[in-house]
Design a protein around this motif. Structure first.
Motif, PDB file in Angstrom:
ATOM      1  N   UNK A  84       8.317  67.052 -12.287  1.00 47.22           N
ATOM      2  CA  UNK A  84       9.285  67.906 -11.607  1.00 47.22           C
ATOM      3  C   UNK A  84       9.152  69.362 -12.055  1.00 47.22           C
ATOM      4  N   UNK A  85       8.953  69.578 -13.335  1.00 52.49           N
ATOM      5  CA  UNK A  85       8.804  70.957 -13.813  1.00 52.49           C
ATOM      6  C   UNK A  85       7.618  71.638 -13.148  1.00 52.49           C
ATOM      7  N   UNK A  86       6.522  70.908 -12.986  1.00 47.55           N
ATOM      8  CA  UNK A  86       5.345  71.493 -12.339  1.00 47.55           C
ATOM      9  C   UNK A  86       5.650  71.876 -10.898  1.00 47.55           C
ATOM     10  N   UNK A  87       6.489  71.100 -10.216  1.00 49.33           N
ATOM     11  CA  UNK A  87       6.880  71.452  -8.850  1.00 49.33           C
ATOM     12  C   UNK A  87       7.790  72.676  -8.844  1.00 49.33           C
ATOM     13  N   UNK A  88       8.775  72.691  -9.726  1.00 51.30           N
ATOM     14  CA  UNK A  88       9.725  73.806  -9.747  1.00 51.30           C
ATOM     15  C   UNK A  88       9.043  75.121 -10.085  1.00 51.30           C
ATOM     16  N   UNK A  89       7.929  75.044 -10.832  1.00 49.12           N
ATOM     17  CA  UNK A  89       7.174  76.256 -11.136  1.00 49.12           C
ATOM     18  C   UNK A  89       6.603  76.909  -9.880  1.00 49.12           C
ATOM     19  N   UNK A  90       6.512  76.160  -8.785  1.00 44.82           N
ATOM     20  CA  UNK A  90       5.992  76.700  -7.529  1.00 44.82           C
ATOM     21  C   UNK A  90       7.059  77.412  -6.703  1.00 44.82           C
ATOM     22  N   UNK A  91       8.327  77.296  -7.111  1.00 49.36           N
ATOM     23  CA  UNK A  91       9.430  77.871  -6.334  1.00 49.36           C
ATOM     24  C   UNK A  91       9.649  79.315  -6.744  1.00 49.36           C
ATOM     25  N   UNK A  92       9.537  80.260  -5.805  1.00 47.49           N
ATOM     26  CA  UNK A  92       9.786  81.665  -6.148  1.00 47.49           C
ATOM     27  C   UNK A  92      11.230  81.862  -6.597  1.00 47.49           C
ATOM     28  N   UNK A  93      11.442  82.713  -7.593  1.00 51.44           N
ATOM     29  CA  UNK A  93      12.786  83.018  -8.072  1.00 51.44           C
ATOM     30  C   UNK A  93      13.002  84.525  -8.006  1.00 51.44           C
ATOM     31  N   UNK A  94      14.275  84.918  -8.102  1.00 51.80           N
ATOM     32  CA  UNK A  94      14.614  86.326  -8.037  1.00 51.80           C
ATOM     33  C   UNK A  94      15.095  86.712  -6.661  1.00 51.80           C
ATOM     34  N   UNK A  95      15.908  87.751  -6.597  1.00 55.59           N
ATOM     35  CA  UNK A  95      16.436  88.293  -5.334  1.00 55.59           C
ATOM     36  C   UNK A  95      17.316  87.298  -4.598  1.00 55.59           C
ATOM     37  N   UNK A  96      17.873  86.307  -5.299  1.00 53.32           N
ATOM     38  CA  UNK A  96      18.817  85.380  -4.690  1.00 53.32           C
ATOM     39  C   UNK A  96      18.310  84.675  -3.461  1.00 53.32           C
ATOM     40  N   UNK A  97      17.189  83.969  -3.531  1.00 59.33           N
ATOM     41  CA  UNK A  97      16.644  83.330  -2.326  1.00 59.33           C
ATOM     42  C   UNK A  97      17.566  82.234  -1.792  1.00 59.33           C
ATOM     43  N   UNK A  98      17.469  81.997  -0.491  1.00 59.39           N
ATOM     44  CA  UNK A  98      18.155  80.870   0.142  1.00 59.39           C
ATOM     45  C   UNK A  98      17.208  79.677   0.098  1.00 59.39           C
ATOM     46  N   UNK A  99      17.622  78.607  -0.581  1.00 58.19           N
ATOM     47  CA  UNK A  99      16.739  77.471  -0.854  1.00 58.19           C
ATOM     48  C   UNK A  99      17.335  76.207  -0.241  1.00 58.19           C
ATOM     49  N   UNK A 100      16.483  75.437   0.429  1.00 60.29           N
ATOM     50  CA  UNK A 100      16.856  74.127   0.954  1.00 60.29           C
ATOM     51  C   UNK A 100      16.182  73.057   0.109  1.00 60.29           C
ATOM     52  N   UNK A 101      16.986  72.230  -0.557  1.00 61.89           N
ATOM     53  CA  UNK A 101      16.475  71.086  -1.319  1.00 61.89           C
ATOM     54  C   UNK A 101      16.568  69.877  -0.395  1.00 61.89           C
ATOM     55  N   UNK A 102      15.451  69.545   0.219  1.00 64.21           N
ATOM     56  CA  UNK A 102      15.414  68.522   1.259  1.00 64.21           C
ATOM     57  C   UNK A 102      15.072  67.172   0.639  1.00 64.21           C
ATOM     58  N   UNK A 103      15.935  66.170   0.870  1.00 66.01           N
ATOM     59  CA  UNK A 103      15.819  64.907   0.156  1.00 66.01           C
ATOM     60  C   UNK A 103      16.381  65.068  -1.238  1.00 66.01           C
ATOM     61  N   UNK A 104      17.531  65.727  -1.328  1.00 67.01           N
ATOM     62  CA  UNK A 104      18.079  66.146  -2.628  1.00 67.01           C
ATOM     63  C   UNK A 104      18.642  64.998  -3.453  1.00 67.01           C
ATOM     64  N   UNK A 105      18.923  63.841  -2.826  1.00 67.50           N
ATOM     65  CA  UNK A 105      19.492  62.729  -3.574  1.00 67.50           C
ATOM     66  C   UNK A 105      20.804  63.103  -4.229  1.00 67.50           C
ATOM     67  N   UNK A 106      20.922  62.822  -5.522  1.00 64.04           N
ATOM     68  CA  UNK A 106      22.181  63.084  -6.217  1.00 64.04           C
ATOM     69  C   UNK A 106      22.251  64.479  -6.821  1.00 64.04           C
ATOM     70  N   UNK A 107      21.345  65.357  -6.409  1.00 64.47           N
ATOM     71  CA  UNK A 107      21.419  66.755  -6.817  1.00 64.47           C
ATOM     72  C   UNK A 107      20.772  67.074  -8.146  1.00 64.47           C
ATOM     73  N   UNK A 108      19.988  66.171  -8.702  1.00 64.90           N
ATOM     74  CA  UNK A 108      19.371  66.417 -10.006  1.00 64.90           C
ATOM     75  C   UNK A 108      18.379  67.589  -9.948  1.00 64.90           C
TER      76      UNK A 108
END
Length: 269
Positions: A25-49
């Motif tokens: 999971x950490x390797x995947x999250x490293x691919x997510x751009x951060x900063x500037x308050x992006x609008x993010x869709x967590x698709x298949x979010x399950x219980x929100x972990x």
């Protein structure tokens, strides 16, 4: 050798607690751009972990989680309160749930293989992403993820559980009936689907990881693995039978399994 860590939970919580899985999971999250308050869709979010991990990385982001399971969404709301918004739906429905260009980033963590119609889902995701927006996803469940040398270990695990099911007189369906189509996709299939949906700047990587006894026990308890291995059997019972079969294998000869996880990052033009 006892591999049990308690009664099978038939969910993904135990799997998430495994250090190897957390690393994926950490390797995947490293691919997510951060900063500037992006609008993010967590698709298949399950219980929100994963939603929670995303917010820990960038508290300024505006996050929406989508999942078809209402009970899991209730758990996500309990976990995150008003820090995120959660909506019931699946990947193919997002274009009906949200306006065009609603998100800067769409994340599918460990669930793309559960999407039945990949082309339809990618088209819908493309509609809700802004131009230049990023889609990132990963999967450790695709054709080619397993090491050829380890395939007999998987086969014996499932065969042992199926033998036990027959001894109990349980109504086993054919082995292919419960196997989601996504588990038969290759990394090349995902690349082709992204290209077909018009995504560009496609980057992909594969990472090897080790499945030890704790990971394998948790995997046996997941609904996806349990129902695919023993279609027609109640998933709680299937998880119990798979865990018992795994324990018997470990009593004969302890082992680990090597597997690969594939990661994709792509841009909507």
């Amino acid at each position: 050798m006892n591999v049990r860590t308690g009664a099978p939970s038939t969910d993904y919580a135990a799997l998430r607690r495994d250090p190897e899985y957390a690393g994926l999971n950490r390797a995947l999250l490293d691919l997510v751009p951060v900063g500037s308050g992006p609008a993010v869709l967590d698709l298949g979010c399950g219980d929100g972990a994963v939603s929670e991990q995303l917010l820990l990385r960038d508290a300024a982001m505006s996050l929406v989680g989508v999942d078809p399971d209402a009970a899991l969404l209730d758990a996500a709301r309990a976990r995150l309160g008003d820090r995120a918004r959660f909506v019931e739906g699946d990947a193919s429905a997002v274009a009906r749930l949200f306006r065009p260009d609603a998100f800067d980033v769409v994340v599918l963590a460990n669930c793309i293989h559960l999407v039945p119609d990949l082309a339809e889902a990618l088209d819908a995701i493309g509609e809700v992403l802004v131009g230049g927006g990023r889609l990132v996803f990963n999967s450790a469940f695709y054709a080619g993820a397993e090491s050829g040398a380890d395939l007999p270990l998987y086969a014996e695990l499932v065969a042992g559980a199926r033998r036990a099911a027959r001894e109990r007189g349980l109504p086993l369906a054919g082995s292919a009936a419960g196997r989601p189509a996504g588990l038969r996709r290759t990394a090349g299939d995902y690349r082709a689907a992204l290209a077909g949906a018009g995504f560009t700047d496609v980057a992909t990587a594969e990472r090897e990881f080790t499945l030890g006894p704790r990971f394998l026990t948790a995997l046996c308890a997941t609904p996806m693995f349990a129902t695919a291995a023993l279609p027609g059997v109640d998933r709680h019972t299937a998880a119990e039978l798979l865990t018992a079969s795994l324990e018997k294998q470990y009593e004969c000869a302890p082992f680990t399994i090597t597997r690969r996880c594939v990661y994709f990052s792509a841009t909507r033009p």
